[in-house]
Scaffold this active site. Structure first.
Site, PDB file in Angstrom:
ATOM      1  N   ASP A 181       0.617  -2.260   5.032  1.00 64.32           N
ATOM      2  CA  ASP A 181       0.435  -0.918   5.570  1.00 64.32           C
ATOM      3  C   ASP A 181       1.358  -0.013   4.753  1.00 64.32           C
ATOM      4  O   ASP A 181       2.570  -0.082   4.877  1.00 64.32           O
ATOM      5  CB  ASP A 181       0.797  -0.913   7.060  1.00 64.32           C
ATOM      6  CG  ASP A 181       0.573   0.447   7.716  1.00 64.32           C
ATOM      7  OD1 ASP A 181       0.649   1.461   7.010  1.00 64.32           O
ATOM      8  OD2 ASP A 181       0.343   0.479   8.945  1.00 64.32           O
ATOM      9  N   ARG A 229     -22.828   4.917   9.289  1.00 59.43           N
ATOM     10  CA  ARG A 229     -22.115   3.733   9.773  1.00 59.43           C
ATOM     11  C   ARG A 229     -22.007   2.633   8.710  1.00 59.43           C
ATOM     12  O   ARG A 229     -21.255   1.679   8.873  1.00 59.43           O
ATOM     13  CB  ARG A 229     -22.771   3.182  11.055  1.00 59.43           C
ATOM     14  CG  ARG A 229     -22.008   2.009  11.641  1.00 59.43           C
ATOM     15  CD  ARG A 229     -22.482   1.597  13.024  1.00 59.43           C
ATOM     16  NE  ARG A 229     -23.926   1.528  13.134  1.00 59.43           N
ATOM     17  CZ  ARG A 229     -24.669   0.516  12.704  1.00 59.43           C
ATOM     18  NH1 ARG A 229     -24.106  -0.533  12.120  1.00 59.43           N
ATOM     19  NH2 ARG A 229     -25.975   0.530  12.845  1.00 59.43           N
ATOM     20  N   TYR A 235       4.276  -1.086  12.973  1.00 58.90           N
ATOM     21  CA  TYR A 235       3.772   0.046  13.739  1.00 58.90           C
ATOM     22  C   TYR A 235       3.320  -0.463  15.118  1.00 58.90           C
ATOM     23  O   TYR A 235       2.667  -1.511  15.226  1.00 58.90           O
ATOM     24  CB  TYR A 235       2.593   0.665  12.977  1.00 58.90           C
ATOM     25  CG  TYR A 235       1.910   1.758  13.732  1.00 58.90           C
ATOM     26  CD1 TYR A 235       2.538   2.980  13.921  1.00 58.90           C
ATOM     27  CD2 TYR A 235       0.658   1.566  14.285  1.00 58.90           C
ATOM     28  CE1 TYR A 235       1.914   3.983  14.648  1.00 58.90           C
ATOM     29  CE2 TYR A 235       0.025   2.572  14.996  1.00 58.90           C
ATOM     30  CZ  TYR A 235       0.667   3.779  15.179  1.00 58.90           C
ATOM     31  OH  TYR A 235       0.056   4.768  15.891  1.00 58.90           O
ATOM     32  N   LYS A 265      -1.564  10.518   8.415  1.00 61.33           N
ATOM     33  CA  LYS A 265      -0.197  10.870   8.050  1.00 61.33           C
ATOM     34  C   LYS A 265      -0.163  11.594   6.691  1.00 61.33           C
ATOM     35  O   LYS A 265      -0.665  12.682   6.603  1.00 61.33           O
ATOM     36  CB  LYS A 265       0.664   9.606   8.057  1.00 61.33           C
ATOM     37  CG  LYS A 265       0.446   8.718   9.313  1.00 61.33           C
ATOM     38  CD  LYS A 265       0.865   9.384  10.603  1.00 61.33           C
ATOM     39  CE  LYS A 265       0.338   8.672  11.849  1.00 61.33           C
ATOM     40  NZ  LYS A 265       0.593   7.255  11.944  1.00 61.33           N
TER      41      LYS A 265
HETATM   42  C1  LIG Z   1       0.032   6.135  12.586  1.00 59.37           C
HETATM   43  C2  LIG Z   1       0.137   4.818  11.940  1.00 59.37           C
HETATM   44  C3  LIG Z   1      -0.896   3.867  12.056  1.00 59.37           C
HETATM   45  C4  LIG Z   1      -2.131   4.089  12.885  1.00 59.37           C
HETATM   46  O1  LIG Z   1      -2.873   5.170  12.442  1.00 59.37           O
HETATM   47  P1  LIG Z   1      -3.870   6.015  13.368  1.00 59.37           P
HETATM   48  O2  LIG Z   1      -4.483   6.960  12.407  1.00 59.37           O
HETATM   49  O3  LIG Z   1      -3.039   6.657  14.427  1.00 59.37           O
HETATM   50  O4  LIG Z   1      -4.844   5.048  13.958  1.00 59.37           O
HETATM   51  C5  LIG Z   1      -0.737   2.668  11.382  1.00 59.37           C
HETATM   52  N1  LIG Z   1       0.370   2.404  10.661  1.00 59.37           N
HETATM   53  C6  LIG Z   1       1.387   3.280  10.551  1.00 59.37           C
HETATM   54  C7  LIG Z   1       2.590   2.916   9.751  1.00 59.37           C
HETATM   55  C8  LIG Z   1       1.311   4.519  11.182  1.00 59.37           C
HETATM   56  O5  LIG Z   1       2.327   5.380  11.079  1.00 59.37           O
END
Ligand SMILES: *Cc1c(COP(=O)(O)O)cnc(C)c1O
Length: 388
Positions: free
Chosen positions: A174, A48, A102, A199
């Site tokens: 992001d 953690r 998102y 992703k």
């Molecule tokens: C999927 C996604 C997230 C969140 O990610 P998780 O792994 O599902 O928590 C954040 N930003 C973007 C652009 C995403 O495509």
């Protein structure tokens, strides 16, 4: 060799790797211990605390990929987003966010910030004036996502970091849709870089994880919060993610190439009204894409002409799967109006340019001819049905 001098494939294959001193194996050993000695050690390790050997090693690979001093892995992309926001915002502070974000990030802001006493403003659009006019005297953070979902609109990273420097703000991006292969925001002066590693980093639709890259100073602030919240990733998944990252540059470059070919092909198709891909000259942000991206990613959107039913078309696809997620080696497709943007009113969707006939296409690594064949047979199936 310094990791910032290495090529992308070399970073993917090697940066941060752990040496197997005992058996001289070729890959990083997996350390599953949740308990470590505390006497006479330089680091007190605990899962953690995000500092087990595998967690630390993968953090180094993330940092090398994003050209930053430090990297950290989280249990999900949203854990990376929420930690990065809360680490730099306190009661009474204000944040400026990009308009289209998102869905999970948008929900986190509008559903949780009020109870922390944090104020927020969504910029009206993507221009410098839109972001500047949203600033307040108590603004502390500026948050963007580029390319954005689903129209692949871009935000100018140099412009954002300039505003941040002038007003002493922490800038956060992001970077999920671009991946570190196509875009390194730190090179444009952005402070905190977030990925949903679920992703492109994972890339095989079998891992849920998040990543953050930043300077040591900023990362310390995130780490101090993370120990108290506790959203770390299990070492086994960390190790799997390290394996996935070894082929990320190969995968993403193949996806870039495929998406560009598919975008050009779709653009010419009589049943397609419009294609949104930043690698096309017709895209409004094509020049900005050329300035701040090395490749244009595997994500694109296209709008079917009004007489084609989008649901029937997607049902008729055989190779390309309908899926909520994205960026896997397999091609997937979804309707933003029915999924990510379902909670908006029809009016708001129209305002954002998201019609019921818009489809988001995450292009995988299959051969172009097979994707083309699948789309053609689906068109044939639905167009014929409509004639019957
Ligand atoms: C999927 C996604 C997230 C969140 O990610 P998780 O792994 O599902 O928590 C954040 N930003 C973007 C652009 C995403 O495509």
């Amino acid at each position: 060799m310094k990791s910032n001098k290495m090529g992308m494939n070399t970073i993917c294959a090697h940066a941060g790797e752990l040496k197997d001193e005992q058996f001289k194996g070729a890959i990083s050993p997996l350390y599953m211990s949740s308990s470590y000695a505390y006497e006479n050690v330089d680091v007190k390790r605990y899962p953690r605390y995000f500092n087990t050997p595998n967690q630390e090693a993968l953090g180094k690979k993330i940092a090398a990929l994003e050209h930053t001093e430090a990297g950290m892995i989280f249990g999900s992309g949203m854990a990376a987003v929420s930690h990065s926001l809360l680490a730099f915002l306190q009661k009474g502070d204000h944040i400026v966010l990009q308009k289209t974000l998102y869905g999970g990030t948008y929900n986190f802001v509008v559903e949780e910030f009020e109870k922390f006493g944090i104020e927020y403003t969504f910029a009206n659009g993507f221009s410098e004036a839109d972001f500047r006019s949203a600033l307040q005297t108590n603004t502390k953070v500026i948050y963007v996502e580029t390319p954005s979902n689903p129209l692949m609109l871009l935000t100018d990273l140099e412009m954002i970091s300039k505003i941040a420097r002038e007003h002493n703000l922490v800038s956060i991006i992001d970077n999920t849709f671009a991946s570190p292969i196509n875009q390194n925001p730190a090179d444009f002066g952005i402070d905190i870089i977030i990925h949903s590693a679920t992703k492109y980093m994972g890339g095989h639709s079998d891992i849920c994880a998040g990543a953050v890259a930043a300077s040591n100073k900023h990362m310390e602030q995130i780490w101090n919060l993370s120990k108290n919240i506790g959203g770390s990733l299990s070492d086994y998944t960390v190790w799997l993610l390290e394996r996935s990252l070894k082929t990320m540059a190969l995968r993403v470059k193949a996806q870039n190439r495929n998406a560009k070919k598919m975008a050009k092909w779709l653009q010419k198709h009589p049943l397609v009204a419009k294609v949104y891909y930043p690698g096309l000259k017709e895209h409004p942000d094509y020049l900005l894409a050329r300035k701040q991206m090395r490749g244009y990613s595997g994500m694109l959107s296209f709008e079917l002409i009004p007489s084609v039913n989008p649901e029937a078309f997607m049902e008729a696809l055989q190779l390309i799967k309908q899926s909520m997620s994205l960026a896997g080696v397999e091609s997937t497709i979804l309707s933003p109006a029915k999924t990510s943007h379902a909670l908006l009113t029809a009016e708001e969707r129209t305002h954002q340019g998201i019609s019921d006939n818009l489809l988001r296409f995450s292009v995988g690594i299959e051969e172009k001819k097979d994707l083309v064949e699948d789309i053609e047979q689906a068109f044939e199936a639905v167009v014929n049905k409509e004639l019957v």
